[in-house]
Design a protein around this motif. Structure first.
Motif, PDB file in Angstrom:
ATOM      1  N   UNK A  97       1.123  -0.838   0.125  1.00 54.08           N
ATOM      2  CA  UNK A  97       0.142  -0.074   0.225  1.00 54.08           C
ATOM      3  C   UNK A  97       0.878   1.514   0.072  1.00 54.08           C
ATOM      4  N   UNK A  98       0.352   2.133  -0.840  1.00 55.72           N
ATOM      5  CA  UNK A  98       1.537   3.602  -0.148  1.00 55.72           C
ATOM      6  C   UNK A  98       0.574   4.485   0.372  1.00 55.72           C
TER       7      UNK A  98
ATOM      8  N   UNK B 227      -2.809   6.428  -0.807  1.00 58.35           N
ATOM      9  CA  UNK B 227      -2.957   6.450  -1.574  1.00 58.35           C
ATOM     10  C   UNK B 227      -3.498   5.818  -2.716  1.00 58.35           C
ATOM     11  N   UNK B 228      -2.813   4.620  -2.806  1.00 58.32           N
ATOM     12  CA  UNK B 228      -2.791   3.633  -3.417  1.00 58.32           C
ATOM     13  C   UNK B 228      -3.016   1.996  -2.675  1.00 58.32           C
ATOM     14  N   UNK B 229      -3.554   1.205  -3.215  1.00 56.55           N
ATOM     15  CA  UNK B 229      -3.394  -0.220  -2.395  1.00 56.55           C
ATOM     16  C   UNK B 229      -4.945  -0.283  -1.396  1.00 56.55           C
TER      17      UNK B 229
ATOM     18  N   UNK C 161      -3.045  -3.426  -1.717  1.00 55.87           N
ATOM     19  CA  UNK C 161      -3.270  -5.051  -3.385  1.00 55.87           C
ATOM     20  C   UNK C 161      -1.794  -5.948  -2.717  1.00 55.87           C
TER      21      UNK C 161
END
Lengths: 556, 556
Positions: free
Chosen positions: A470-471, A480-482, A484
């Motif tokens: 994850x970000x 911000x992201x994930x 995943x």
């Protein structure tokens, strides 16, 4: 070497006890150290991905100015294999008999060290003086030619080291073991005997190498219409000689497969340890010009090693040779403990391709059994017995043999690698302990794979890995992201879509929980993800994959 | 079962050939299928992380309405272990002798299936009728009590299946194998004999189980002052009985360690296959109330299995028992191929703790050697021989034995798992092939780990993994975070800082290159990262770790 009064000599095994392999022993007197052998060992099953194991020679490095040289008993890997690695740090001269030195040199060449290492070939009966020591090389028999026992003369007395040996009254090459000289030394008085324990659990006598030749004769005679393929240990030059003898007698051409086999035959023929009549050897490509009954193929792979030539032939993966119906395949070997299953696998594959497989009476050991050990002790009559070259059970078995000859327990010393054993006329005792250990070689890396890495590999091997990424924003901690999820070696993804979907949901919950609670310590977040996911997976499918959360930091 | 003219019966081994383990054979006539045994196999070395292997029974599932029942020859794992898994799909009645059924029931209980599976205990000499078949259970001897051969009466003739057997004229429990009945059947005329091949490579006769009792006697007599610890196979109830007999005779209490040992002793005692005088058994906790010479400890771990009781004692990891100086430890077993090294390890550890270890004459096999195989063939005199229960080399060895009795090659059939073998008075031939295979059980997952997952585990095990993570903006492809590198099982990070720094630089270059070139296909970016990094690592340290690039997508 005059004997000094009250002098003590120190024997320091740096490897080779508690295991068969990695033989290396320092012998020290005052400012002189000599080192007997410098071997490697092959990785145990749990040393995943490791190619070789070499000894930790910190003690030699710390006493570099004392070390006078390496004296090598014979050319097997467990006695010479670590030389290129160890000599990078401990560059002192090497002393060995001719064939042994030939094999060492081909190793040094591979490592580009031929020019930088001093070497001296020693003949049987000759001695070399190394600091306070004199070392005499004595002829023995073993499963490789040119094996030597060592008589090490020190101011505290004579130490005899047998190296690896057997008593062969009818060896294929050269003479039988020099029993007379061992007797003579015994008469002089020997302080300690360090004797090969490999076969100390076996009663009786090891048969002569020549008995295998007799079996080959019978096999060649019984299988006149078949191509004969014989797998054996590359280093057993005498075995190869006997195959060649039978081939010549029965008018067959000889073809050689397997890198180590080709290499050793080359060295041995160069140095005259192998006699091959002109026109006997052919290239594998030339086999097609001959009928099966005109050919003998000598090959590596007698241990079922998956990459060796015979295994590749059996699995139809060999570039040049394929097994044909009617081939007669001989395993001139017994499986080394641990290799039984791979050998069986190759035998099965050969059989399925229509080959006849022979593995009885086609091998003899290179090591002394109990009666031979008794013989050596009865000749050398040492004050102290120090069983070497064996696991604990082998060392103890030698002790039992020695005690059956009338020795008491105090005069048989079961040492451990790293023990500093001090010996003189009065006593033999462990006075100190030095650093020893196993250093792993993986690819070109020496020592960069340790126990932590191996433990990780073990976990990865058994359960695979789940990576959670994850970000987060650097300052706000905002997602911000994930997250995943990616897996390797965990589960066949198409069979487990539901499981992975649920796992993803679990991780999302964990991350949300952390963000809600304003947890900003990333290692805490990682631990929470790990714990939650691991609990879920254990409950659901009773598995423990490696869980690796990775948090990336972004600045926007 | 009347014999029908020109009728053919089909024998379909669904496992158990090409390997020792996973025995299961379908026998089919018209609309009836019976299944002999339903075993598991233990994972091979390269099946990383797998707990059990069970047979693929697609053929049975596809012919569910034909399947009349499972007839089980004896209670070993390789004959009953897959029952709970297979019966989830193929729930038909099970027929077995009493002890065998007891062991099956304890398995079903574990899986909560006791109520849902129909079962019938069969006595020796009794028959059960299953569709077009009648199956008679015949007494044999083996390393577990209550083993049976099966006479399978079909309209095409009688098939005799030996199960696993030996000929023991002086068994510990019950009577010797029913040679008379086998002879009687032979007189009637037997179409085919499916005979155990496990020991077909061994000449001679397997010794009676009673000879081990004689060795125990000697050990108890020679070691009156020591605690005696005996490791053996949990399922060998007769062996356990003999240990108990000696214990009683020498006035020792018996203590049992190891889950499977405790479990089987319980079942066997319940069913009267084991006679333990009252007051003989004690709990491990009570050992402290007795002196060493008053105790025998029976334990699992005779194969050096790392989690078994004896191995934990040897490694000082057992909660309740620690090895003491003077203990006498007996391995009443021989290592199963593949276990030699682990057994040796345990022996070494026991020795280092001061125990005396005995492993000679303490075991006999449960399988027939060549002379016993000849005996069975001479009694049953089948038209066709179908060697079963063995790797290819064992099957071929039985063929050689059978041909030495005068059979020709056409009447000995070496089948493969999945072969559909059609048999009648006129011919025996493979007419078809059905789906078979190995299904992996890992934790609670059945079949969700396949070859791809295993290949990944193998790669991870040998080389470890390097994970490269980066976050890209969804629309612009702009780099938001990373690239970061994380490794597991690759290299000891502190020893390889420089290497990892360079690797990071290589990856950064690759990513930059991609972004510069406006490459937006993420799988292309991943491949470029993989190729560049892999090339660098191979050049630098000759290693091939798994490289796993993960690209996360962010939207800002």
């Amino acid at each position: 070497m005059k004997k000094a009064e009250n002098a003590s000599v120190r024997i320091i095994p740096l490897g080779g006890l508690e295991q068969i392999g990695m033989n290396i022993t320092a012998i020290e007197y005052d400012d002189s150290i000599i080192v007997v052998d410098c071997g490697l060992s092959f990785p145990e099953e749990d040393m995943l991905g490791i190619d070789l194991v070499i000894p930790d020679v910190t003690y030699l490095k710390e006493n570099l100015n004392k070390v006078k040289g390496f004296v090598i008993t014979h050319g097997h890997e467990d006695h010479i294999g670590a030389i290129p690695y160890v000599l990078k740090d401990v560059n002192v001269p090497i002393y060995a008999t001719k064939l042994t030195m030939g094999l060492i040199e081909s190793k040094l060449k591979e490592h580009n060290m031929l020019k930088s290492v001093k070497r001296k070939v020693v003949k049987y009966g000759q001695s070399v003086t190394l600091g306070d020591f004199r070392v005499e090389f004595i002829r023995t028999n073993h499963s490789i030619a040119d094996a030597a026992a060592l008589a090490i003369y020190s101011p505290a007395g004579i130490i005899v080291h047998t190296g690896d040996f057997k008593v062969d009254y009818t060896p294929v090459y050269g003479d039988p073991i020099d029993l007379q000289r061992l007797g003579e030394l015994g008469k002089k008085g020997v302080l300690a005997l360090m004797c090969d324990s490999t076969n100390a659990l076996r009663p009786g006598f090891t048969m002569s190498e020549k008995t295998v030749g007799a079996t080959f004769e019978k096999i060649f005679n019984d299988n006149k219409n078949s191509r004969i393929i014989i797998a054996t240990f590359a280093s057993n030059v005498d075995r190869v000689q006997q195959i060649i003898n039978s081939a010549v007698k029965y008018g067959r051409k000889v073809c050689v497969e397997g890198r180590s086999m080709v290499n050793i035959i080359e060295v041995a023929e160069d140095l005259d340890y192998l006699k091959i009549p002109d026109g006997t050897l052919i290239e594998t490509d030339e086999m097609k010009n001959y009928t099966p009954e005109q050919i003998v193929l000598i090959t590596t792979g007698s241990q079922g090693e998956s990459m060796a030539a015979l295994s590749r032939m059996a699995a139809n993966l060999h570039r040049k040779v394929s097994i044909q119906l009617g081939d007669c395949v001989v395993f001139s070997s017994t499986p080394i403990p641990g290799n039984e299953k791979s050998v069986a696998k190759v035998i099965n594959e050969l059989g399925m391709k229509g080959a006849k497989v022979i593995f009885q009476d086609t091998h003899v050991s290179g090591h002394a059994c109990q009666e031979e050990i008794k013989l050596i002790y009865s000749l050398v009559k040492p004050k102290y017995s120090i069983p070497v070259h064996g696991e604990y059970r082998h060392l103890v078995a030698q002790r039992d043999v020695v005690m059956s000859l009338g020795y008491d327990k105090d005069h048989v010393i079961i040492a451990k690698s790293g023990d500093v054993l001090e010996l003189n006329d009065e006593h033999a005792q462990v006075v100190d302990h030095v650093q020893t250990g196993a250093i792993f070689v993986d690819g070109l890396g020496v020592g960069d794979v340790g126990n932590i890495v191996l433990r990780d590999r073990q976990n990865l091997a058994e359960n695979g890995i789940i990576i959670v990424v994850l970000t987060l924003e650097k300052y706000t901690g905002q997602l911000i992201a994930g997250p995943d999820i990616v897996t390797r070696g965990f589960v066949y993804v198409r069979e487990a879509e539901e499981l992975l979907d649920e796992a993803r949901a679990i991780v999302s919950d964990s991350v949300e929980k952390c963000l809600d609670k304003n947890i900003t310590d990333w290692s805490k977040i990682k631990n929470i993800i790990k714990d939650d996911l691991s609990e879920y997976l254990w409950k659901k499918i009773k598995r423990n994959p490696v869980i690796l959360p990775i948090i990336m930091e972004a600045q926007i």
